[in-house]
Design a protein around this motif. Structure first.
Motif, mmCIF file in Angstrom:
data_model
loop_
_atom_site.group_PDB
_atom_site.id
_atom_site.type_symbol
_atom_site.label_atom_id
_atom_site.label_comp_id
_atom_site.label_asym_id
_atom_site.label_seq_id
_atom_site.Cartn_x
_atom_site.Cartn_y
_atom_site.Cartn_z
ATOM 1 N N LEU A 62 51.349 44.954 48.848
ATOM 2 C CA LEU A 62 51.840 46.291 49.207
ATOM 3 C C LEU A 62 51.625 47.284 48.069
ATOM 4 C CD1 LEU A 62 53.342 48.172 51.139
ATOM 5 C CD2 LEU A 62 55.490 47.321 50.186
ATOM 6 N N VAL A 63 51.961 46.877 46.854
ATOM 7 C CA VAL A 63 51.799 47.787 45.722
ATOM 8 C C VAL A 63 50.321 48.039 45.435
ATOM 9 C CG1 VAL A 63 52.241 48.083 43.253
ATOM 10 C CG2 VAL A 63 54.027 47.167 44.739
ATOM 11 N N ALA A 64 49.485 47.029 45.639
ATOM 12 C CA ALA A 64 48.043 47.231 45.464
ATOM 13 C C ALA A 64 47.553 48.348 46.391
ATOM 14 C CB ALA A 64 47.290 45.933 45.732
ATOM 15 N N LEU A 65 47.988 48.304 47.647
ATOM 16 C CA LEU A 65 47.590 49.342 48.597
ATOM 17 C C LEU A 65 48.159 50.702 48.216
ATOM 18 C CD1 LEU A 65 47.995 47.406 51.976
ATOM 19 C CD2 LEU A 65 45.847 48.056 50.868
ATOM 20 N N LEU A 66 49.422 50.736 47.821
ATOM 21 C CA LEU A 66 50.072 52.001 47.482
ATOM 22 C C LEU A 66 49.470 52.655 46.238
ATOM 23 C CD1 LEU A 66 53.832 51.123 48.131
ATOM 24 C CD2 LEU A 66 52.313 52.503 49.566
ATOM 25 N N ARG A 69 44.379 50.502 45.310
ATOM 26 C CA ARG A 69 43.472 49.372 45.156
ATOM 27 C C ARG A 69 43.058 48.860 46.531
ATOM 28 N NH1 ARG A 69 43.076 47.379 40.248
ATOM 29 N NH2 ARG A 69 42.463 45.325 41.003
ATOM 30 N N GLN A 70 41.956 48.143 46.595
ATOM 31 C CA GLN A 70 41.471 47.582 47.856
ATOM 32 C C GLN A 70 41.949 46.141 47.970
ATOM 33 O OE1 GLN A 70 37.216 47.558 48.332
ATOM 34 N NE2 GLN A 70 37.278 46.519 50.297
ATOM 35 N N LEU A 71 42.845 45.895 48.905
ATOM 36 C CA LEU A 71 43.383 44.552 49.112
ATOM 37 C C LEU A 71 42.383 43.739 49.921
ATOM 38 C CD1 LEU A 71 45.777 42.608 48.812
ATOM 39 C CD2 LEU A 71 46.726 43.575 50.906
ATOM 40 N N THR A 72 41.885 42.647 49.349
ATOM 41 C CA THR A 72 40.869 41.840 50.025
ATOM 42 C C THR A 72 41.425 40.598 50.696
ATOM 43 O OG1 THR A 72 40.366 40.684 47.950
ATOM 44 C CG2 THR A 72 39.057 42.646 48.472
ATOM 45 N N GLY A 73 42.589 40.124 50.292
ATOM 46 C CA GLY A 73 43.136 38.960 50.968
ATOM 47 C C GLY A 73 44.323 38.349 50.245
ATOM 48 N N GLY A 82 50.792 31.005 45.579
ATOM 49 C CA GLY A 82 50.051 31.964 46.384
ATOM 50 C C GLY A 82 49.079 32.740 45.527
ATOM 51 N N LEU A 83 48.226 33.499 46.170
ATOM 52 C CA LEU A 83 47.230 34.287 45.466
ATOM 53 C C LEU A 83 46.936 35.552 46.264
ATOM 54 C CD1 LEU A 83 45.105 34.574 43.159
ATOM 55 C CD2 LEU A 83 43.489 33.408 44.693
ATOM 56 N N THR A 84 47.016 36.694 45.595
ATOM 57 C CA THR A 84 46.667 37.970 46.202
ATOM 58 C C THR A 84 45.502 38.563 45.425
ATOM 59 O OG1 THR A 84 48.942 38.389 46.918
ATOM 60 C CG2 THR A 84 47.482 40.286 46.776
ATOM 61 N N VAL A 85 44.448 38.915 46.134
ATOM 62 C CA VAL A 85 43.239 39.434 45.488
ATOM 63 C C VAL A 85 43.026 40.881 45.915
ATOM 64 C CG1 VAL A 85 40.749 39.172 45.186
ATOM 65 C CG2 VAL A 85 42.197 37.140 45.473
ATOM 66 N N SER A 86 42.858 41.745 44.934
ATOM 67 C CA SER A 86 42.574 43.149 45.214
ATOM 68 C C SER A 86 41.446 43.616 44.309
ATOM 69 C CB SER A 86 43.820 44.019 45.007
ATOM 70 O OG SER A 86 44.247 43.968 43.656
ATOM 71 N N ARG A 87 40.754 44.656 44.740
ATOM 72 C CA ARG A 87 39.653 45.211 43.972
ATOM 73 C C ARG A 87 40.015 46.589 43.441
ATOM 74 N NH1 ARG A 87 34.471 43.871 47.927
ATOM 75 N NH2 ARG A 87 34.564 41.577 47.753
ATOM 76 N N GLY A 88 39.496 46.886 42.273
ATOM 77 C CA GLY A 88 39.765 48.155 41.625
ATOM 78 C C GLY A 88 39.622 47.988 40.138
ATOM 79 N N GLY A 92 44.877 49.686 33.762
ATOM 80 C CA GLY A 92 45.507 50.912 34.220
ATOM 81 C C GLY A 92 46.820 50.674 34.951
ATOM 82 N N LEU A 93 47.463 51.795 35.330
ATOM 83 C CA LEU A 93 48.801 51.737 35.921
ATOM 84 C C LEU A 93 48.813 50.975 37.244
ATOM 85 C CD1 LEU A 93 51.746 52.625 35.749
ATOM 86 C CD2 LEU A 93 51.111 54.737 36.922
ATOM 87 N N GLY A 94 47.786 51.192 38.079
ATOM 88 C CA GLY A 94 47.755 50.510 39.363
ATOM 89 C C GLY A 94 47.742 49.000 39.220
ATOM 90 N N MET A 95 46.948 48.498 38.303
ATOM 91 C CA MET A 95 46.876 47.062 38.066
ATOM 92 C C MET A 95 48.179 46.530 37.484
ATOM 93 S SD MET A 95 44.921 44.492 38.466
ATOM 94 C CE MET A 95 45.113 42.753 38.055
ATOM 95 N N ILE A 96 48.793 47.305 36.591
ATOM 96 C CA ILE A 96 50.059 46.883 35.986
ATOM 97 C C ILE A 96 51.159 46.793 37.040
ATOM 98 C CG2 ILE A 96 51.884 47.562 34.376
ATOM 99 C CD1 ILE A 96 49.657 48.844 32.656
#
Length: 240
Positions: A62-66, A69-73, A82-88, A92-96
């Protein structure tokens, strides 16, 4: 026909936006005891922790999307990892914020749920939870994850549509107590693993590399969020 549809929609909206009466005190206490029974004993926790993992990975997603970032799965595993993968940008702040969202998500969701219950919004809570699980289901990328989320979402749907107000209230309170209590245990488990030299790529360690702030301080943040959420949310539930 149009009039019937409008009436049905109006009824659904009234049900969603309306308030419901608080359950009896004994129901609140009983649901607290039930939540403790599935969080404290280790054999039961090994199973119930799957629900906390859903909230944990859902928080990352959810935070990746907000944050753009591009949530891939998202993948959920039978060992409750678990594992959440996002692109970007890998910095930076979004990754943190994305990395920090996992261990804090169950407790913050529990705190938000406690606020809704204190306001008498039991139906709204159940429907919001169902909607979040449906959105998460779209991003699941493995069979076990699909099964876990479908079972969780199915429970919310069945309770929302097939049970009376008292059962819905008890279910909602049990879920929120579980999130508040279940959010406290994972940071302690992570701390124990790190003391044994494990979990070198944990969320706290990733945050340390991103911010140059010691992982121990990030662990302190996880503890602070979970314990403060439990105290605040628990007070709302008991005083409601």
């Amino acid at each position: 026909m149009d009039s019937l549809a409008v009436t049905s929609l109006a009824g659904l909206w009234d049900r969603l936006s309306g308030t419901q009466s608080d359950p009896d005190v004994w129901v609140v206490i009983a649901t607290l005891a039930a939540a403790l029974a599935v969080v404290v004993p280790h054999p039961v926790w090994r199973i119930s922790r799957n629900a906390v993992t859903i909230a944990h990975e859902g928080g990352h997603g959810l935070v990746a999307l907000l944050t753009g970032r591009q949530l891939t799965g998202i993948r959920l595993h039978s060992d409750t990892s678990g594992l959440t993968v996002s692109r970007g940008k890998p910095y930076g702040l979004g990754m943190i914020l994305t990395a920090a969202a996992g261990y804090t998500a169950p407790s913050l969701l529990g705190l938000g749920g406690a606020a809704l219950l204190a306001a008498g919004r039991i139906t709204l809570l159940l429907w919001l939870a169902t909607a979040l699980l449906l959105v998460m289901l779209v991003m699941i990328r493995n069979a076990y994850g699909v099964l876990t989320v479908v079972l969780a979402g199915g429970a919310f749907v069945l309770v929302s549509w097939l049970t009376d107000a008292q059962v819905q209230a008890a279910f909602a309170y049990a879920v929120v107590w579980f999130l508040l209590l279940g959010g406290v245990r994972p940071p302690f488990e992570l701390q124990a693993k790190r003391m044994r030299g494990g979990a070198g790529d944990s969320d706290a360690d990733q945050l340390s590399r991103l911010t140059h702030v010691p992982a121990g301080l990030w662990l302190f943040l996880f503890h602070a969020v979970s314990l403060c959420s439990l105290l605040g949310g628990g007070r709302w539930l008991l005083e409601g």
